[in-house]
Design a protein around this motif. Structure first.
Motif, mmCIF file in Angstrom:
data_model
loop_
_atom_site.group_PDB
_atom_site.id
_atom_site.type_symbol
_atom_site.label_atom_id
_atom_site.label_comp_id
_atom_site.label_asym_id
_atom_site.label_seq_id
_atom_site.Cartn_x
_atom_site.Cartn_y
_atom_site.Cartn_z
ATOM 1 N N SER A 9 1.455 -1.408 -0.093
ATOM 2 C CA SER A 9 -0.063 -0.049 -0.103
ATOM 3 C C SER A 9 1.340 1.017 0.110
ATOM 4 O O SER A 9 1.611 1.564 0.649
ATOM 5 N N SER A 10 0.841 2.385 -1.010
ATOM 6 C CA SER A 10 1.678 3.181 -1.226
ATOM 7 C C SER A 10 1.067 4.580 -0.320
ATOM 8 O O SER A 10 2.069 5.329 0.339
ATOM 9 N N ARG A 14 3.949 5.910 2.783
ATOM 10 C CA ARG A 14 4.222 7.287 3.313
ATOM 11 C C ARG A 14 4.507 6.567 4.539
ATOM 12 O O ARG A 14 5.000 7.646 4.841
ATOM 13 N N HIS A 38 -8.998 -5.523 5.222
ATOM 14 C CA HIS A 38 -10.154 -4.342 5.258
ATOM 15 C C HIS A 38 -11.023 -3.952 5.311
ATOM 16 O O HIS A 38 -12.135 -3.179 5.457
ATOM 17 N N LEU A 51 -9.955 1.834 4.824
ATOM 18 C CA LEU A 51 -8.837 1.827 3.821
ATOM 19 C C LEU A 51 -7.774 2.411 4.660
ATOM 20 O O LEU A 51 -7.709 1.937 5.963
ATOM 21 N N VAL A 52 -6.086 1.834 4.423
ATOM 22 C CA VAL A 52 -5.237 1.522 5.260
ATOM 23 C C VAL A 52 -3.751 2.483 4.627
ATOM 24 O O VAL A 52 -4.614 3.068 3.520
ATOM 25 N N GLN A 65 -6.111 8.916 7.051
ATOM 26 C CA GLN A 65 -5.319 9.564 6.187
ATOM 27 C C GLN A 65 -3.883 9.625 5.937
ATOM 28 O O GLN A 65 -4.221 10.547 6.666
ATOM 29 N N SER A 66 -3.391 9.380 5.189
ATOM 30 C CA SER A 66 -1.954 8.990 6.006
ATOM 31 C C SER A 66 -1.578 10.532 5.037
ATOM 32 O O SER A 66 -0.411 11.095 6.049
ATOM 33 N N HIS A 105 -2.838 8.902 -7.003
ATOM 34 C CA HIS A 105 -3.244 7.589 -6.244
ATOM 35 C C HIS A 105 -4.896 6.660 -6.313
ATOM 36 O O HIS A 105 -4.941 6.174 -6.531
ATOM 37 N N ASN A 109 -6.692 3.208 -7.092
ATOM 38 C CA ASN A 109 -6.864 2.729 -5.745
ATOM 39 C C ASN A 109 -7.408 1.208 -5.706
ATOM 40 O O ASN A 109 -8.037 0.824 -7.276
ATOM 41 N N LEU A 110 -7.376 0.234 -5.437
ATOM 42 C CA LEU A 110 -7.033 -1.939 -5.541
ATOM 43 C C LEU A 110 -8.924 -1.291 -5.847
ATOM 44 O O LEU A 110 -9.444 -2.223 -7.105
ATOM 45 N N ARG A 111 -9.755 -0.746 -4.861
ATOM 46 C CA ARG A 111 -11.337 -1.458 -5.058
ATOM 47 C C ARG A 111 -11.570 -0.086 -6.721
ATOM 48 O O ARG A 111 -12.717 -0.773 -7.462
HETATM 49 N N1 LIG Z 1 -6.438 8.852 1.307
HETATM 50 C C1 LIG Z 1 -6.310 7.921 1.346
HETATM 51 C C2 LIG Z 1 -5.857 6.301 0.447
HETATM 52 C C3 LIG Z 1 -5.918 5.058 1.394
HETATM 53 C C4 LIG Z 1 -6.189 3.996 0.712
HETATM 54 O O1 LIG Z 1 -6.730 4.420 -0.599
HETATM 55 N N2 LIG Z 1 -5.100 3.519 1.105
HETATM 56 C C5 LIG Z 1 -5.441 1.612 -0.248
HETATM 57 C C6 LIG Z 1 -3.920 1.272 -0.371
HETATM 58 S S1 LIG Z 1 -2.516 2.699 -1.272
HETATM 59 C C7 LIG Z 1 -6.353 0.922 0.090
HETATM 60 O O2 LIG Z 1 -6.725 0.663 1.902
HETATM 61 N N3 LIG Z 1 -7.164 0.520 -1.508
HETATM 62 C C8 LIG Z 1 -8.229 -0.756 -0.183
HETATM 63 C C9 LIG Z 1 -9.419 -0.773 -1.598
HETATM 64 O O3 LIG Z 1 -9.606 -0.024 -2.120
HETATM 65 O O4 LIG Z 1 -10.297 -1.593 -0.779
HETATM 66 C C10 LIG Z 1 -4.846 7.834 2.439
HETATM 67 O O5 LIG Z 1 -3.893 8.259 2.139
HETATM 68 O O6 LIG Z 1 -5.124 7.599 3.348
#
Ligand SMILES: N[C@@H](CCC(=O)N[C@@H](CS)C(=O)NCC(=O)O)C(=O)O
Length: 213
Positions: A9-10, A14, A38, A51-52, A65-66, A105, A109-111
């Motif tokens: 997870s990018s 971060r 998740h 989300l992570v 939120q990173s 990003h 995203n994966l979803r």
């Molecule tokens: N804006 C959020 C984005 C977090 C995010 O999109 N995390 C991704 C991994 S990089 C995730 O959990 N994706 C799961 C999915 O898309 O189902 C942040 O900066 O924390």
């Protein structure tokens, strides 16, 4: 502190960089996104966005939120700073960081990729075209922004890593994984190499995480 993270997870990457730059110890809690860990109720209770990353400071204080997490770390542990001291500099660095976090990003995203293949019926090839299009065009815009009246230096903004580098490096990791064309990005790639020479960036890298496949 507990960091809920997935090695690839990018956005988690971060926060891992910020934690390492600040020299903070934390417990690593893996959340396997491909196995959809998740999406279960227990994780949604921590972060309703599912989300992570999630950073748990203690049982009563949870951050999501990173970029908000990185700024929290920067405000509570000021050294080394992740943002410049002046308002103009802070705005420029946030602008670079958001260029990646908001404009590139979320589209990949994966979803979103899962929706494209599972619901819209896109083939693997179309999905990868989508991915590369948004990464390559977004990074070209980032490269152009680096040429716009920023203080010279080895990093995105001057001679020390900031929130902009913290967002850039994980995005490049993903771009390499998806074989994006990075040839038109000489300045970005120079900064990427400079960052990757630092221990904090190495320790935060996907391959160095306990859940690395
Ligand atoms: N804006 C959020 C984005 C977090 C995010 O999109 N995390 C991704 C991994 S990089 C995730 O959990 N994706 C799961 C999915 O898309 O189902 C942040 O900066 O924390």
């Amino acid at each position: 502190m507990r960091l809920h993270s997935y090695f690839r997870s990018s956005a988690s990457y971060r926060v891992r960089i910020a934690l390492r730059l600040k020299g903070l110890e934390y417990e690593y809690c893996p959340v396997h996104l491909v196995k959809k860990e998740h999406l279960v109720a227990q994780f949604r209770a921590l972060n309703p966005d599912a989300l992570v990353p999630v950073l748990q400071l203690d049982d009563d204080h949870t951050l999501t939120q990173s970029l908000a997490i990185c700024e929290y770390l920067d405000e509570t542990i000021p050294e080394p700073p992740l943002l410049p001291a002046d308002a103009w500099g802070r705005s420029r660095v946030r602008s670079l960081a958001l260029s990646i976090a908001c404009e590139i990003h979320p589209l990949n995203n994966l979803r979103v990729l899962r929706y494209l293949t599972d619901e819209v019926g896109a083939s693997e090839e179309v999905k990868n075209r989508w991915y590369r299009h948004w990464v390559e065009s977004g990074l070209l815009a980032f490269e152009a922004q680096l040429g716009q009246n920023l203080p010279a230096g080895r990093f995105c903004y001057g001679d020390a890593p900031t929130l902009a580098d913290i967002c850039l490096v994980p995005q490049i990791f993903n771009a390499l994984r998806f074989q994006c064309d990075l040839k038109p990005l000489p300045r970005i790639m120079e900064i990427y190499e400079t960052c990757m020479a630092l221990e904090a960036f190495q320790l935060a890298a996907p391959g160095a995480q306990p859940d690395a496949a």
